[in-house]
Design an enzyme around this catalytic site. Structure first.
Site, mmCIF file in Angstrom:
data_model
loop_
_atom_site.group_PDB
_atom_site.id
_atom_site.type_symbol
_atom_site.label_atom_id
_atom_site.label_comp_id
_atom_site.label_asym_id
_atom_site.label_seq_id
_atom_site.Cartn_x
_atom_site.Cartn_y
_atom_site.Cartn_z
ATOM 1 C CG ASP A 315 -1.733 1.206 1.392
ATOM 2 O OD1 ASP A 315 -2.317 1.637 0.384
ATOM 3 O OD2 ASP A 315 -1.812 1.751 2.508
ATOM 4 C CG ASP A 508 -2.800 1.799 6.658
ATOM 5 O OD1 ASP A 508 -3.615 0.865 6.537
ATOM 6 O OD2 ASP A 508 -3.023 2.953 6.278
ATOM 7 C CG ASP A 512 -4.621 -1.393 3.045
ATOM 8 O OD1 ASP A 512 -5.258 -1.048 2.041
ATOM 9 O OD2 ASP A 512 -3.710 -0.717 3.541
#
Length: 618
Positions: A315, A508, A512
């Site tokens: 990410d 994080d 996600d």
């Protein structure tokens, strides 16, 4: 204390064995002398064997040692029977010490468990159990005390030692308004903290639960050893019985007693202690070593999977970048850059928006609010202000277009704040999410460690995403993705890896969760204090450093090398000496080496999994 008692028993038994061998005893007195020493050193093994048999667990190392040594006494080999049990206990002492050492790195995490909390009640401080503190209560943490609960600082300035959670030795500064998490140590100043979570939901409680259950998910190698021992032990017992009974029937030249002795030796050699203890301990050591580096791995299956990582998907926000805005460019027209930044700071001084706060941080000066006559928020556009009698516009391109002001759009990636003074364009500020200092180094380290491909998935614009990917060295970036798009892209990437290779996703841990769950290995970056990170991920990196991922992969690969070494070494030595024992070329002393010696060497090798300092610093 346990090790001390065991050592004393071994020393007394060793002295007793030497004394019994030197005394000129024959017949029953000789048997009694050696039997006394045997019971002193081996009573616990005999007891465990009997208890396990009563519970239906016949074939284990206690049974093998009991039947082999009792058999040695039955055929008159008293010294050998005592010696085998004595050296077996020496091996057990080494094993116990080694296991204790490997547990220390993980049990040191248990030191983060708070003993009490100082709660303000009725104007007085009262020490209570952390479980009794409610959300909204105020607690006081004095210098030197451990923070017992998560919360927000109301008063006080201090430095916090977070090393037990992150592995970082440098203290973190804390001041009013900052969030603090349980498990850290307050170093310098007295803090008053408003509790934001009850103890059961606190960071320290979640981490302790994670660590205590880290061994619940076994690696394939551990499952192999469990299944191997289940079939191996009955097989060698049957083989020993056949070795004692069958040859005398077909080889009458050899006495029955000699074949019984060979069978007993065969049993001692066959004991699978080296495998049963050293392989799980290697994984436990690897998990403990990783925890010392600030990486929590939820089980040995994930530690094993990390070794086969060939594709890492990141990410962007909060993983490769800090997730906080910063002014990266000031481009003025007709005035000094510092003057432009000052005007922007004054215009945005009343806003709590992250972009406004980044401008104030970049300015760094004290805002004299008496210079600001009026500020008007223009939703979706920016702000209109009057500063020192001048009309200031600060906002996006839509604001400039709506006011009919010609402006320079620039080519920078990121958020652009345009400024105009009295209807004349004055310049622009470029604001971007800051890239983490070690992000580029982390990607380079992954490639050095033979990670074949690195990918970035982000919902940000293509210009921003491609710029970040280029700066940190990511192979491929997919931009403008919604959460559902990320999962769809992840499915495609999973089809592109090899059958044995693993795909790791690093996020994080907050937004996600679907992608973390879909990846072969879900890794939460910057998981310090993040509930979602600890719960959704298989691996939690307790700092904001992407470079720790490469260290975790190296720890995993080192652990797997040690496991394979122990399996090959233990099985190889066992096979050779078992053959020699069956043929009569290996006696009880060879059996002692095969059992105790191999176990001790394998366990000493397993301890190397704890030595991660060099791996992390490389």
């Amino acid at each position: 204390m346990k090790h001390k008692k065991q050592l004393i028993r071994i020393l007394l038994s060793g002295a007793g064995l030497v004394l019994a061998a030197l005394l000129p005893l024959e017949g029953i007195p000789r048997l009694i002398a050696f039997l006394a020493v045997y019971l002193l050193i081996g009573w616990d093994i005999l007891w465990r064997a009997a208890v396990n048999i009563a519970h239906g667990q016949v074939f284990d190392e206690n049974f093998l040692m009991a039947i082999a040594t009792v058999g040695a006494f039955a055929v008159g080999d008293y010294p050998e029977g005592v010696a085998v049990m004595l050296f077996y206990q020496v091996g057990e002492l080494f094993q116990s010490y080694a296991v204790g050492k490997s547990r220390k790195s993980i049990s040191s995490l248990m030191d983060i468990r708070p003993d009490y909390a100082n709660v303000e009640r009725g104007g007085e401080l009262v020490q209570v159990d952390p479980d009794e503190v409610e959300v909204g209560d105020c607690i006081v943490i004095n210098p030197g005390e451990r923070i017992p609960l998560d919360g927000r600082i109301l008063a006080g300035v201090s430095s916090l030692d977070t090393s037990a959670l992150t592995g970082e030795s440098v203290p973190r500064d804390a001041e009013p308004g900052d969030e603090v998490i349980s498990g850290c140590i307050n170093l310098t100043g007295r803090l008053t903290v408003e509790v934001s979570r009850v103890y059961g939901e606190s960071t320290v409680a979640k981490i302790l639960d994670l660590v205590e259950n880290a061994s619940s998910k076994k690696a394939k190698a551990e499952n192999f050893i469990t299944k191997f021992a289940r079939y191996y032990t009955p097989a060698v017992v049957i083989a020993a019985v056949l070795l004692a009974v069958v040859p005398p029937l077909f080889l009458p030249g050899y006495p029955f007693g000699e074949w019984v002795t060979r069978a007993l030796t065969f049993l001692v050699i066959s004991c699978p202690c080296a495998l049963v203890i050293s392989v799980p301990m290697s994984f436990f050591g690897g998990i403990g070593g990783a925890s010392k580096a600030g990486v929590l791995i939820k089980g040995s299956s994930y530690l094993e999977a990390l070794a086969d990582t060939e594709m890492v998907v990141f990410d962007k926000t909060g993983t490769l970048t800090k997730g906080s805005f910063a002014v990266t460019g000031v481009h003025s027209t007709g005035m000094d850059d510092r003057a432009l930044l000052e005007l922007a700071a004054y215009a945005e001084s009343s806003s709590s928006h992250p972009i406004a706060q980044s401008i104030l941080r970049a300015y760094g000066g004290v805002v004299d609010r008496s210079r600001v006559e009026r500020v008007e928020e223009l939703a979706g556009h920016g702000v209109r202000a009057v500063i020192d009698g001048r009309a200031i516009l600060a906002g996006n391109r839509r604001l400039m277009e709506s006011e009919g002001i010609a402006f320079d759009s620039g080519q920078e990636a990121g958020t652009v704040v345009h400024l105009a003074v009295d209807g004349v364009y004055a310049g622009r500020l470029v604001i971007e999410d800051e890239i983490k200092p070690d992000a580029a180094g982390a990607i380079a380290l992954l490639k050095e460690n033979h990670v074949r491909r690195t990918v970035m998935l982000t919902g940000d614009s293509d210009a921003v995403g491609q710029r970040v990917a280029k700066q940190v060295g990511i192979d491929q970036a997919y931009t403008g993705l919604l959460p559902a798009d990320k999962v769809e892209r992840m499915e495609e990437l999973l089809t592109e890896k090899s059958s044995r290779g693993k795909l790791a996703f690093v996020g994080d841990g907050i937004n996600d969760a679907p992608v973390l769950a879909r990846a072969d290995i879900g890794i939460a970056m910057g998981g310090l204090g993040s509930d979602a990170a600890i719960e959704a991920a298989d691996v939690v990196i307790m700092t904001d450093e992407p470079s720790k991922l490469a260290a975790a992969i190296r720890i995993s690969r080192k652990t797997l090398r040690i496991v394979r070494q122990n399996i090959v070494f233990a099985l190889g030595v066992k096979a050779v000496i078992l053959l020699l024992g069956a043929l009569g070329y290996a006696n009880m002393w060879s059996a002692v080496f095969a059992d105790v010696g191999v176990s001790v060497l394998a366990i000493m090798n397993a301890i190397r999994a704890l030595q991660v300092e060099k791996i992390v610093s490389d």
